[in-house]
Design a protein around this motif. Structure first.
Motif, PDB file in Angstrom:
ATOM      1  N   LEU A 104     -11.578   2.365   1.052  1.00 31.66           N
ATOM      2  CA  LEU A 104     -10.679   1.938  -0.024  1.00 31.66           C
ATOM      3  C   LEU A 104     -10.860   2.751  -1.292  1.00 31.66           C
ATOM      4  O   LEU A 104     -10.351   2.380  -2.345  1.00 31.66           O
ATOM      5  CB  LEU A 104     -10.910   0.453  -0.321  1.00 31.66           C
ATOM      6  CG  LEU A 104     -10.750  -0.505   0.866  1.00 31.66           C
ATOM      7  CD1 LEU A 104     -11.089  -1.928   0.466  1.00 31.66           C
ATOM      8  CD2 LEU A 104      -9.338  -0.422   1.420  1.00 31.66           C
ATOM      9  N   GLU A 105     -11.580   3.855  -1.229  1.00 29.99           N
ATOM     10  CA  GLU A 105     -11.836   4.673  -2.410  1.00 29.99           C
ATOM     11  C   GLU A 105     -11.568   6.140  -2.090  1.00 29.99           C
ATOM     12  O   GLU A 105     -11.506   6.538  -0.925  1.00 29.99           O
ATOM     13  CB  GLU A 105     -13.287   4.506  -2.882  1.00 29.99           C
ATOM     14  CG  GLU A 105     -13.671   3.083  -3.214  1.00 29.99           C
ATOM     15  CD  GLU A 105     -15.136   2.959  -3.593  1.00 29.99           C
ATOM     16  OE1 GLU A 105     -15.768   4.006  -3.846  1.00 29.99           O
ATOM     17  OE2 GLU A 105     -15.638   1.823  -3.638  1.00 29.99           O
ATOM     18  N   ASP A 161       0.831  -1.210   0.000  1.00 33.82           N
ATOM     19  CA  ASP A 161       0.000   0.000   0.000  1.00 33.82           C
ATOM     20  C   ASP A 161       0.863   1.257   0.000  1.00 33.82           C
ATOM     21  O   ASP A 161       0.533   2.245  -0.679  1.00 33.82           O
ATOM     22  CB  ASP A 161      -0.940  -0.008   1.212  1.00 33.82           C
ATOM     23  CG  ASP A 161      -2.118  -0.952   1.029  1.00 33.82           C
ATOM     24  OD1 ASP A 161      -2.402  -1.309  -0.130  1.00 33.82           O
ATOM     25  OD2 ASP A 161      -2.744  -1.336   2.040  1.00 33.82           O
ATOM     26  N   ARG A 207      -9.553   7.847   0.807  1.00 36.90           N
ATOM     27  CA  ARG A 207      -9.245   6.697   1.646  1.00 36.90           C
ATOM     28  C   ARG A 207      -9.060   7.081   3.117  1.00 36.90           C
ATOM     29  O   ARG A 207      -8.034   6.778   3.727  1.00 36.90           O
ATOM     30  CB  ARG A 207      -8.006   5.965   1.125  1.00 36.90           C
ATOM     31  CG  ARG A 207      -8.160   5.434  -0.279  1.00 36.90           C
ATOM     32  CD  ARG A 207      -6.905   4.761  -0.754  1.00 36.90           C
ATOM     33  NE  ARG A 207      -6.553   3.640   0.114  1.00 36.90           N
ATOM     34  CZ  ARG A 207      -5.407   2.964   0.029  1.00 36.90           C
ATOM     35  NH1 ARG A 207      -4.511   3.322  -0.888  1.00 36.90           N
ATOM     36  NH2 ARG A 207      -5.162   1.960   0.834  1.00 36.90           N
ATOM     37  N   THR A 239     -12.669  -1.782   4.561  1.00 38.19           N
ATOM     38  CA  THR A 239     -12.276  -2.882   5.437  1.00 38.19           C
ATOM     39  C   THR A 239     -12.713  -2.511   6.847  1.00 38.19           C
ATOM     40  O   THR A 239     -12.305  -1.480   7.373  1.00 38.19           O
ATOM     41  CB  THR A 239     -10.756  -3.110   5.400  1.00 38.19           C
ATOM     42  OG1 THR A 239     -10.366  -3.494   4.077  1.00 38.19           O
ATOM     43  CG2 THR A 239     -10.366  -4.218   6.363  1.00 38.19           C
ATOM     44  N   LEU A 253      -5.558   1.271  -4.513  1.00 42.50           N
ATOM     45  CA  LEU A 253      -6.915   1.130  -3.998  1.00 42.50           C
ATOM     46  C   LEU A 253      -7.005   0.135  -2.850  1.00 42.50           C
ATOM     47  O   LEU A 253      -8.089  -0.309  -2.492  1.00 42.50           O
ATOM     48  CB  LEU A 253      -7.852   0.688  -5.134  1.00 42.50           C
ATOM     49  CG  LEU A 253      -7.943   1.643  -6.314  1.00 42.50           C
ATOM     50  CD1 LEU A 253      -8.811   1.067  -7.411  1.00 42.50           C
ATOM     51  CD2 LEU A 253      -8.473   2.999  -5.859  1.00 42.50           C
ATOM     52  N   GLY A 254      -5.852  -0.214  -2.292  1.00 45.86           N
ATOM     53  CA  GLY A 254      -5.863  -1.107  -1.142  1.00 45.86           C
ATOM     54  C   GLY A 254      -5.560  -2.531  -1.522  1.00 45.86           C
ATOM     55  O   GLY A 254      -6.390  -3.194  -2.167  1.00 45.86           O
ATOM     56  N   ARG A 266     -13.287  -7.430   4.743  1.00 48.03           N
ATOM     57  CA  ARG A 266     -13.286  -6.551   3.568  1.00 48.03           C
ATOM     58  C   ARG A 266     -14.644  -6.640   2.907  1.00 48.03           C
ATOM     59  O   ARG A 266     -15.054  -7.702   2.429  1.00 48.03           O
ATOM     60  CB  ARG A 266     -12.183  -6.967   2.593  1.00 48.03           C
ATOM     61  CG  ARG A 266     -12.008  -6.004   1.408  1.00 48.03           C
ATOM     62  CD  ARG A 266     -10.951  -6.527   0.455  1.00 48.03           C
ATOM     63  NE  ARG A 266     -10.797  -5.688  -0.715  1.00 48.03           N
ATOM     64  CZ  ARG A 266      -9.880  -4.740  -0.860  1.00 48.03           C
ATOM     65  NH1 ARG A 266      -9.027  -4.517   0.119  1.00 48.03           N
ATOM     66  NH2 ARG A 266      -9.802  -4.025  -1.972  1.00 48.03           N
ATOM     67  N   ASP A 303     -11.736   1.368   7.224  1.00 52.65           N
ATOM     68  CA  ASP A 303     -10.667   1.818   6.327  1.00 52.65           C
ATOM     69  C   ASP A 303     -11.252   1.918   4.928  1.00 52.65           C
ATOM     70  O   ASP A 303     -11.463   0.902   4.249  1.00 52.65           O
ATOM     71  CB  ASP A 303      -9.502   0.815   6.348  1.00 52.65           C
ATOM     72  CG  ASP A 303      -8.826   0.736   7.699  1.00 52.65           C
ATOM     73  OD1 ASP A 303      -8.952   1.702   8.473  1.00 52.65           O
ATOM     74  OD2 ASP A 303      -8.192  -0.286   7.993  1.00 52.65           O
ATOM     75  N   THR A 336      -9.745   6.964   7.240  1.00 53.58           N
ATOM     76  CA  THR A 336     -10.011   5.956   8.259  1.00 53.58           C
ATOM     77  C   THR A 336     -11.000   6.541   9.251  1.00 53.58           C
ATOM     78  O   THR A 336     -10.761   7.626   9.815  1.00 53.58           O
ATOM     79  CB  THR A 336      -8.717   5.539   8.971  1.00 53.58           C
ATOM     80  OG1 THR A 336      -7.837   4.918   8.028  1.00 53.58           O
ATOM     81  CG2 THR A 336      -9.015   4.549  10.095  1.00 53.58           C
ATOM     82  N   ASP A 363       0.521   3.770  -3.115  1.00 60.91           N
ATOM     83  CA  ASP A 363      -0.307   4.922  -2.750  1.00 60.91           C
ATOM     84  C   ASP A 363      -0.084   6.124  -3.675  1.00 60.91           C
ATOM     85  O   ASP A 363      -1.059   6.769  -4.097  1.00 60.91           O
ATOM     86  CB  ASP A 363      -0.043   5.298  -1.286  1.00 60.91           C
ATOM     87  CG  ASP A 363      -1.028   6.336  -0.793  1.00 60.91           C
ATOM     88  OD1 ASP A 363      -2.237   6.034  -0.793  1.00 60.91           O
ATOM     89  OD2 ASP A 363      -0.596   7.445  -0.410  1.00 60.91           O
ATOM     90  N   TYR A 408      -5.074  -6.510  -0.959  1.00 63.72           N
ATOM     91  CA  TYR A 408      -5.809  -7.469  -0.131  1.00 63.72           C
ATOM     92  C   TYR A 408      -5.314  -8.878  -0.429  1.00 63.72           C
ATOM     93  O   TYR A 408      -4.776  -9.173  -1.490  1.00 63.72           O
ATOM     94  CB  TYR A 408      -7.317  -7.375  -0.371  1.00 63.72           C
ATOM     95  CG  TYR A 408      -7.750  -7.537  -1.806  1.00 63.72           C
ATOM     96  CD1 TYR A 408      -8.088  -8.792  -2.320  1.00 63.72           C
ATOM     97  CD2 TYR A 408      -7.825  -6.443  -2.650  1.00 63.72           C
ATOM     98  CE1 TYR A 408      -8.495  -8.948  -3.633  1.00 63.72           C
ATOM     99  CE2 TYR A 408      -8.224  -6.583  -3.966  1.00 63.72           C
ATOM    100  CZ  TYR A 408      -8.564  -7.833  -4.453  1.00 63.72           C
ATOM    101  OH  TYR A 408      -8.961  -7.985  -5.760  1.00 63.72           O
TER     102      TYR A 408
END
Length: 788
Positions: free
Chosen positions: A570-571, A234, A574, A508, A243-244, A517, A568, A576, A238, A246
């Motif tokens: 993911l778009e 990430d 982003r 997430t 986009l995260g 997720r 969290d 938190t 970034d 996984y």
């Protein structure tokens, strides 16, 4: 050289062959289920592992807006990374002949020459595309079969706003697409989502990402920890619109497969033990009564000089012969059924091959449980019989004192005939044996009714999800979050009655070490077309602060109302978020989370944005609505509720849910075996008494009534007890079948219990007719003689 007792053993087994076969069948079906589910579970897990390894499925997926090829070197340098490869992916819409709506598709790049280092495909038909020919594609086989497409057929697709024509030159399967689900949907459906593989250069040009990749695939070293790798990936991606990243467990296809296997694993750990316990209990009852019926023969054998141990070994051989035969038959049938079911699973999960493997422990468990149950039943009775001297054992047991029932007999004479009084007296004088028969039949009925309740629970999941929770006709997904004015445009479409916007973002969710997720669905204050509901199916109003979690998601995260979870996003930016859990919703499909749409947009700093909408449409004008939606460039996909329901029905009928039909059939077999055993054993115990009745002048019908009247009363007493047992078993079995994909509601279903009760009654009638045939054929003289 067979001893005299061994000769007697063979004669005894032949004499009670029908009864022994019925006992062995009860044992066999219990072992069959254990071996079959063990074989399917091991086969699925081994096949998945081998398939993933053989075609090098990535351990980490890392989407991004666009990253230069040089970034791959930095990814390969991350500790724990064994290999990294970039590829290009993008969305497409396919125009299919005869369909009002375009089909959503995912286009994926492959190297022009050679196989990819990660995420290879299995070519089932045709060939790979020729380097330099940009119009050739390989199509996912499941989609091709769903639409009847063949090699050489043409596809018309819209990619990045431009129309393109492609020729199908090959068909393939891939480990990352065992399940195919359109973005934003939860129900897999081969017919409604396609995957096409293209030349890397051609796809890069179509999506305008030349010299870059928008998804990194990463393989990990053995023993590498996933969390540090995800964090490092990430950080690297970034700056390039990551986009995260996984792990494989969050990849949608593997998640579906994992949940199906998990559901099967839970079912295999919950359901077979229930069936085996029932079989063991019944075996105990049957063997105990069988050995008790041999009391006089035990005394006669001891009178000939055989020791207690020799006699015990003889009857243990009889018991073990029946139990072991049933267990071995169950093992053989379990292997056959497991192979057959594994083949069905292979087709459903689209594995190109199958590795069938049964856990040897299931054989050992099945045989041991059967033998131990049979031994316990024999020991319980033999310990009392062996205390008797031969002279005493050869005589029937001393009758109990029934003098206190004299007054009852006098009262019965006034309104019952003699055969009826005999039935009542026998029941009153043998309460323990009657209770055992009642419990045995009740347990069998409980299994059947629990399985029938499970069938109804699957249907109720569909009815509630696609009739009560989701009341829309059509759902629309936009290419990207759009201004709220897009909703007004949908309201102006001809035939649209109601529109309800939704904002969906990938997140997430975390609570300490627990994470999931998924997505947050932003809803209006009082949603009507697609709702979060309580256990009473009442609408949950979206709170201005906090999040509403589905019960399945709350269980995964181990949270309750009032706890705080971390989101969290993911778009976009982003962020938190720390939000409290305000309510727990009773959704039955998936594990969604809900927030107020305005609150969600405010947290994302994107006010007034919507991702899609739910529509209620005039049924007569749906084709007209589809035609307009098809021409709207902002619409990425359209789904009908009925199509999603049909796809979910297929998933429930052909995935792990298919096992409910198999277990319902097995429960029916066990139930019949229980009732038939009860009738056969009762006949064996009363053969001499029934023959005596015939000799003193009772007709065949009256004699049969004495026997079958007892069976009828036992069955009637077992029915209400079976309802109670089945009710509680249904909760345990439904919990075993519920997964993150769908949850099975449990409630009292009168139709299920009525059907199970009717099945028991029919089994009793059939068993009674079979036993009555034996009564008619009985040799009175031979039966009245002392055998052996």
């Amino acid at each position: 050289m067979l001893s005299a007792l061994d000769h007697k053993l063979l004669r005894d087994l032949w004499r009670i062959k029908g009864q022994a076969a019925a006992i062995a069948l009860v044992v066999a079906v219990g072992v069959l289920l254990l071996v079959m589910m063990s074989g399917m579970l091991n086969s699925l897990e081994e096949t998945r592992r081998t398939y993933y390894e053989r075609y090098r499925l990535a351990d980490v997926f890392a989407p991004a807006v666009g990253a230069p090829e040089q970034v791959l070197e930095r990814l390969r340098a991350v500790p724990g990374v064994a290999a990294a490869e970039g590829r290009v992916t993008g969305a497409a819409l396919l125009d299919m002949a005869g369909q009002d709506l375009p089909v959503r598709a995912r286009a994926i790049s492959l190297p022009a020459l050679g196989a990819p280092r990660l995420n290879a495909i299995y070519l089932t038909d045709g060939r790979m595309f020729t380097p330099g020919r940009t119009g050739e594609v390989v199509l996912l086989k499941g989609f091709a079969e769903a639409h009847g497409l063949r090699l050489g057929d043409h596809l018309r697709a819209t990619m990045n706003g431009a129309r393109r024509d492609f020729t199908i030159v090959g068909m393939a399967q891939a480990p990352e697409f065992l399940f195919t689900t359109a973005p934003g949907e939860i129900v897999p459906d081969d017919a409604r989502f396609a995957v096409i593989w293209m030349n890397r250069e051609a796809l890069s040009a179509a999506l305008d990402v030349q010299g870059a990749f928008n998804e990194a695939l990463i393989a990990l070293d053995r023993g590498a920890r996933l969390a540090p790798v995800l964090a490092a990936v990430d950080r690297i991606l970034d700056p390039h619109g990551g986009l995260g990243a996984y792990g494989l467990k969050d990849q949608i296809s593997d998640r579906f497969l994992t949940e199906e296997i998990r559901g099967l694993r839970v079912s295999s750990s919950v359901v077979p033990p229930i069936f085996m316990a029932v079989a063991a209990f019944l075996l105990y009852i049957v063997i105990a009564r069988l050995v008790q019926a041999e009391r006089e023969q035990i005394g006669l054998v001891k009178a000939f000089g055989y020791s207690d141990w020799e006699v015990a070994l003889h009857y243990f051989k009889m018991v073990l012969a029946i139990a072991v035969f049933g267990a071995l038959l169950g093992c053989a049938l379990g292997i056959w059924a497991g192979r057959a079911m594994a083949g069905v699973y292979q087709d459903f999960y689209k594995f190109p091959f199958l590795i069938f493997r049964v856990d040897p422990a299931s054989f050992v468990t099945g045989v041991l449980v059967s033998v131990l149950a049979a031994s316990a039943g024999a020991l319980w009775v033999l310990r009392g019989v062996f205390r008797l001297t031969p002279a005493v054992a050869m005589r029937p047991p001393a009758p109990a004192d029934f003098s206190r029932t004299g007054a009852l007999n006098e009262r019965l004479k006034g309104w019952l005939d003699q055969p009826s009084r005999m039935v009542i007296r026998r029941i009153l004088r043998n309460p323990g044996r009657i209770a055992g028969a009642v419990v045995g039949i009740a347990v069998g009925m409980g299994l059947s009714s629990a399985q029938l309740s499970l069938l109804s629970g699957f249907d109720r999941t569909l009815d509630l999800t696609f009739g009560v929770i989701d009341r829309s006709d059509v759902s629309v997904t936009f290419v990207q979050p759009m201004p709220s004015g897009s909703v007004h445009a949908l309201r102006q479409l001809p035939g649209v009655i109601e529109v309800e916007p939704v904002r969906t973002i990938g997140v997430t969710l975390r609570n300490g070490a627990q994470n999931y997720r998924g997505a947050i669905n932003g809803l209006v204050t009082q949603p009507r077309l697609n709702r979060a509901v309580t256990s009473q199916m009442d609408t949950i109003a979206m709170p201005r602060e906090g999040v509403v979690l589905a019960r399945a998601l709350a269980d995964i995260l181990q949270v309750k109302a009032g706890d705080v979870v971390q989101l969290d996003v993911l778009e976009g930016r982003r962020p938190t978020l720390e939000v409290p859990v305000t309510r727990i919703a009773e959704t039955l499909l998936g594990a969604p989370a809900f927030m107020h749409m305005d609150t969600l947009n405010r947290a994302l700093r994107e006010p007034g944005r919507v991702s899609g909408a739910y529509l209620r449409v005039d049924g007569a004008r749906i084709p007209e609505v589809f035609a307009v939606l098809k021409s709207m460039p902002t619409v990425a996909g359209v789904a009908r509720r009925e199509d999603a329901r049909a796809a979910m029905q297929t998933l429930m009928d052909t995935g792990a849910g298919m096992m409910r039909y198999v277990m319902a059939a097995i429960a029916g077999i066990i139930t019949f075996g229980i009732v038939y055993n009860a009738a056969r054993i009762s006949f064996g115990e009363q053969a001499r008494d029934l023959a005596s009745l015939r000799v003193i002048g009772f007709s065949t019908g009256e004699t049969a009534f004495v026997l079958l009247g007892e069976l009828a009363i036992v069955v009637l007493l077992a029915l209400p007890l079976g309802v109670g047992i089945g009710h509680y078993l249904s909760f345990l079995i439904a919990a075993g079948f519920s997964t993150d994909i769908y949850q099975i509601p449990t409630r009292f279903r009168p139709d299920a219990f009525g059907t199970a009760a009717l099945a028991v009654i029919v089994a009793a009638i059939v068993s009674g007719l079979l036993v009555k045939r034996d009564i008619n054929r009985v040799d009175l003289v031979a039966t009245l003689k002392t055998r052996e």
